[in-house]
Design an enzyme around this catalytic site. Structure first.
Site, PDB file in Angstrom:
ATOM      1  CG  LEU A   1      -1.824  -1.258   1.319  1.00  0.00           C
ATOM      2  CD1 LEU A   1      -2.671  -1.202   2.575  1.00  0.00           C
ATOM      3  CD2 LEU A   1      -2.705  -1.396   0.076  1.00  0.00           C
TER       4      LEU A   1
ATOM      5  CG  HIS B   1      -3.077   1.156  -2.352  1.00  0.00           C
ATOM      6  ND1 HIS B   1      -1.725   1.035  -2.534  1.00  0.00           N
ATOM      7  CD2 HIS B   1      -3.658   0.364  -3.284  1.00  0.00           C
ATOM      8  CE1 HIS B   1      -1.483   0.193  -3.528  1.00  0.00           C
ATOM      9  NE2 HIS B   1      -2.640  -0.222  -4.008  1.00  0.00           N
TER      10      HIS B   1
ATOM     11  CD  GLN C   1      -5.523  -8.900 -10.920  1.00  0.00           C
ATOM     12  OE1 GLN C   1      -6.518  -9.095 -10.223  1.00  0.00           O
ATOM     13  NE2 GLN C   1      -5.030  -7.680 -11.112  1.00  0.00           N
TER      14      GLN C   1
ATOM     15  CG  ASP D   1      -5.009   0.254 -12.237  1.00  0.00           C
ATOM     16  OD1 ASP D   1      -4.032   0.087 -12.982  1.00  0.00           O
ATOM     17  OD2 ASP D   1      -4.939   0.180 -10.997  1.00  0.00           O
TER      18      ASP D   1
ATOM     19  CD  GLN E   1      -8.479  -2.786 -11.892  1.00  0.00           C
ATOM     20  OE1 GLN E   1      -7.751  -3.743 -12.083  1.00  0.00           O
ATOM     21  NE2 GLN E   1      -8.374  -2.012 -10.819  1.00  0.00           N
TER      22      GLN E   1
HETATM   23  O1  PAF Z   1      -6.294  -2.780  -9.055  1.00  0.00           O
HETATM   24  C1  PAF Z   1      -5.944  -3.773  -8.366  1.00  0.00           C
HETATM   25  O2  PAF Z   1      -5.178  -3.663  -7.410  1.00  0.00           O
HETATM   26  C2  PAF Z   1      -6.485  -5.158  -8.731  1.00  0.00           C
HETATM   27  O3  PAF Z   1      -6.615  -5.304 -10.114  1.00  0.00           O
HETATM   28  C3  PAF Z   1      -7.799  -5.482  -8.021  1.00  0.00           C
HETATM   29  C4  PAF Z   1      -8.925  -4.550  -8.435  1.00  0.00           C
HETATM   30  C5  PAF Z   1      -7.598  -5.424  -6.506  1.00  0.00           C
HETATM   31  C6  PAF Z   1      -8.246  -6.916  -8.384  1.00  0.00           C
HETATM   32  O4  PAF Z   1      -7.265  -7.850  -8.049  1.00  0.00           O
END
Ligand code: PAF
Length: 284
Positions: free
Chosen positions: A32, A36, A60, A152, A155
Site C-alpha cells: 500500500l 491506496h 489476473q 487503472d 479496469q
Molecule cells: O487494481 C488492483 O489492485 C487489482 O486489479 C484489483 C482490483 C484489486 C483486483 O485484483
C-alpha cells in the site's frame, strides 16, 4: 483493526455489524502507498465501515508476468491500515479464494471489446481475472460501495460495465490518481525501476499533459497526436505499448457527442511496464 484470513472469520465479522451499517470495500493487491490510502479516505467519508482486501490475484497474471515477484508487504500494510482507521482487512490466501485451484474454475468474462484492447491486447485474460476476483469479493462481502483508483482507468470502466451487466447492487466510486512530486503516478510497480529509469519515468505523465493541452485547445487529428507522442516516448528511452486518445466514458473513438477525452498510455522502461492516463474536457 480486525485481520480476517478466511471466509468464516469474514462472515462472522460482517454478521456482527449493525444491519444498517454502510460498508465500503477497497480491493487492493497490497504493497500500500498513498494512492491506496486516498481510496481508504474516500471510503471512510462515504461509509460506516471500511473493509480493505489484500490479495495478489494469480488469475489476473499471465504466465511470465510478475505474479511471483509482485511486492508483498503484509506487516507494513496492516500497520498503515490500522493508522488510517480502517476497521477490517480481508487477507485470504490463494487456497482460501480458489480452494479447487486456479485452473478449470468458473470465470467471469469481462466485456468485449473493452477487455481485449489497450492493456488487454498485451495482457490476454487479464481483465477476466480482475472481474472474476472482484465479483467474488462482491459476493463474499456484499458491500454497499467499492472504491477504485482512476490510475487503472480501463479496469475502472470494465468494472463499472460488469456491475451494470451483472446487476451487482454495489456503487462504484472512483478516486483520482495520486502522483509523486515529479508527476509519476504512484504504483507498486514503480519499485521495479532502477535509479536511472526512475529519473526518466515522469516523462510519461509530461507527455500525457502535453497532448491533453493540445486536445483541450481543439486539436482533432488524434492519430497524428498519438504517433508523435509515441515518438517522444521512444526518444526518451521508453518502449511504448500504446498511446491512445479515446472517449472517457466508453473508451470508444472520440465522436461529435464526446464530452471528455481520456489519453491513455502504457510503456516499458527497461523491464517495467508503466501505465498512466489523463482525462480532459472537450470544447463544446
Ligand atoms: O487494481 C488492483 O489492485 C487489482 O486489479 C484489483 C482490483 C484489486 C483486483 O485484483
Amino acid at each position: 483493526m480486525q485481520v480476517l484470513n478466511n471466509i468464516e472469520s469474514l462472515h462472522h465479522y460482517l454478521g456482527r455489524l449493525p444491519s444498517n451499517a454502510r460498508v465500503a470495500l477497497v480491493p487492493t493487491m497490497g504493497n500500500l502507498h498513498a494512492g491506496h490510502l486516498s481510496l481508504v479516505d474516500k471510503a471512510k467519508a462515504l461509509a460506516d465501515v471500511v473493509l480493505v482486501s489484500i490479495f495478489v490475484n494469480p488469475i489476473q497474471f499471465a504466465p511470465g508476468e510478475d505474479f511471483d515477484r509482485y511486492p508483498r508487504t503484509e506487516a507494513e500494510d496492516i500497520k498503515k491500515l490500522t493508522d488510517a482507521g480502517v476497521q477490517a482487512v480481508f487477507l485470504p490466501t490463494v487456497e482460501v479464494l480458489y480452494p479447487d485451484g486456479i485452473e478449470g474454475g468458473t470465470r467471469v468474462m469481462a466485456s468485449r471489446p473493452l477487455a481485449e484492447m489497450l492493456c488487454g491486447a498485451s495482457r490476454p485474460g487479464h481483465f477476466d481475472g480482475v472481474v472474476t476476483v472482484v465479483a467474488k469479493l462482491f459476493n463474499l462481502i456484499q458491500p454497499d460501495l467499492a472504491v477504485f483508483g482512476e490510475k487503472d482507468f480501463q479496469q475502472l470502466v470494465i468494472i463499472r460495465r460488469m456491475v451494470a451487466d451483472l446487476n451487482f447492487p454495489v456503487e462504484i466510486i472512483s478516486v483520482p490518481t495520486v502522483r509523486e512530486p515529479d508527476g509519476l503516478a504512484m504504483s507498486s510497480r514503480n519499485s521495479y525501476l532502477n535509479a536511472e529509469e526512475r529519473a526518466r519515468a515522469a516523462m510519461l505523465y509530461s507527455c500525457l499533459r502535453q497532448v491533453g493541452e493540445q486536445v483541450e485547445q481543439g486539436a482533432r487529428d488524434m492519430a497524428a497526436l498519438e504517433a508523435s507522442a509515441e515518438q517522444r516516448l521512444r526518444d526518451s528511452g521508453f518502449v511504448p505499448d500504446y498511446f491512445r486518445i479515446l472517449d472517457a466514458d466508453t473508451l470508444a473513438p472520440l465522436h461529435d457527442g464526446s464530452r471528455r477525452a481520456v489519453i491513455l498510455a502504457a510503456a516499458y522502461l527497461g523491464h517495467t511496464r508503466l501505465i498512466d492516463n489523463l482525462v480532459v474536457s472537450l470544447p463544446a
